[in-house]
Structures are given as structure tokens and as C-alpha cells.
Write a protein that holds these residues in place. Structure first.
Motif, PDB file in Angstrom:
ATOM      1  N   ASP A   1     -77.209  40.005 -32.780  1.00  0.00           N
ATOM      2  CA  ASP A   1     -75.635  40.495 -32.473  1.00  0.00           C
ATOM      3  C   ASP A   1     -75.470  40.078 -30.922  1.00  0.00           C
ATOM      4  O   ASP A   1     -74.883  39.529 -30.487  1.00  0.00           O
ATOM      5  N   GLN A   2     -76.562  40.873 -30.510  1.00  0.00           N
ATOM      6  CA  GLN A   2     -76.386  40.661 -28.868  1.00  0.00           C
ATOM      7  C   GLN A   2     -76.757  39.630 -28.347  1.00  0.00           C
ATOM      8  O   GLN A   2     -76.202  39.015 -27.369  1.00  0.00           O
TER       9      GLN A   2
ATOM     10  N   ASN B   1     -76.388  36.442 -29.877  1.00  0.00           N
ATOM     11  CA  ASN B   1     -75.239  35.799 -30.275  1.00  0.00           C
ATOM     12  C   ASN B   1     -74.052  36.010 -29.086  1.00  0.00           C
ATOM     13  O   ASN B   1     -73.278  35.016 -28.815  1.00  0.00           O
ATOM     14  N   ASP B   2     -73.715  36.971 -28.571  1.00  0.00           N
ATOM     15  CA  ASP B   2     -72.903  37.418 -27.775  1.00  0.00           C
ATOM     16  C   ASP B   2     -72.866  36.866 -26.512  1.00  0.00           C
ATOM     17  O   ASP B   2     -72.225  36.370 -25.730  1.00  0.00           O
ATOM     18  N   ILE B   3     -74.221  36.617 -25.908  1.00  0.00           N
ATOM     19  CA  ILE B   3     -74.769  36.011 -24.473  1.00  0.00           C
ATOM     20  C   ILE B   3     -74.709  34.453 -24.674  1.00  0.00           C
ATOM     21  O   ILE B   3     -75.009  33.983 -23.725  1.00  0.00           O
ATOM     22  N   GLY B   4     -74.640  34.068 -26.146  1.00  0.00           N
ATOM     23  CA  GLY B   4     -74.658  32.657 -26.436  1.00  0.00           C
ATOM     24  C   GLY B   4     -76.259  31.942 -26.369  1.00  0.00           C
ATOM     25  O   GLY B   4     -76.518  30.821 -26.304  1.00  0.00           O
ATOM     26  N   HIS B   5     -76.982  33.046 -26.791  1.00  0.00           N
ATOM     27  CA  HIS B   5     -78.302  32.505 -26.529  1.00  0.00           C
ATOM     28  C   HIS B   5     -78.878  32.282 -28.214  1.00  0.00           C
ATOM     29  O   HIS B   5     -78.415  32.922 -29.213  1.00  0.00           O
ATOM     30  N   PRO B   6     -79.698  31.130 -28.669  1.00  0.00           N
ATOM     31  CA  PRO B   6     -79.998  31.068 -30.045  1.00  0.00           C
ATOM     32  C   PRO B   6     -80.694  32.248 -30.465  1.00  0.00           C
ATOM     33  O   PRO B   6     -81.473  32.915 -29.756  1.00  0.00           O
ATOM     34  N   GLU B   7     -80.894  32.361 -31.614  1.00  0.00           N
ATOM     35  CA  GLU B   7     -81.581  33.611 -32.339  1.00  0.00           C
ATOM     36  C   GLU B   7     -82.776  33.287 -32.285  1.00  0.00           C
ATOM     37  O   GLU B   7     -83.318  32.253 -32.467  1.00  0.00           O
TER      38      GLU B   7
END
Length: 54
Positions: free
Chosen positions: A25-26, A28-34
Motif C-alpha cells: 500500500d505504501q 502504491n501511495d508513492i507511485g512505485h510499482p509493487e
């Protein structure tokens, strides 16, 4: 030249460590791919199908 390379290496190691500590989730919040982490994907009704095979 060697000092600059060493500083760059230290920064990249620090980034990798910081990203490794974040949850999905974090990330995703910063826009980094999982990150490629092992994921257990269980389809609905799998246990029922397995039990009926017994």
C-alpha cells in the motif's frame, strides 16, 4: 571519480533498503510499482474442489 561512484553506490543501497521496508500500500501511495514478492493466489472454491477429489 572513485568517491563519486562510492557515494552513488551508497545511495542506491539506501534506496533499496528503504523500499524493501515499505508495504504494498505504501509503494502504491508513492507511485512505485509493487516489488516482486511471493504472492499466494488462491482461487475461490479451491478447497471444495480438493476435498471432492478425495
Amino acid at each position: 571519480m572513485m568517491i563519486a561512484a562510492f557515494r552513488g553506490w551508497r545511495r542506491s543501497v539506501a534506496r533499496r533498503r528503504a523500499l524493501a521496508d515499505l508495504t504494498a500500500d505504501q509503494l502504491n501511495d508513492i507511485g512505485h510499482p509493487e516489488a516482486d514478492r511471493p504472492v499466494l493466489d488462491i482461487k475461490a472454491g479451491l478447497i471444495t474442489n480438493l476435498m471432492s477429489m478425495r
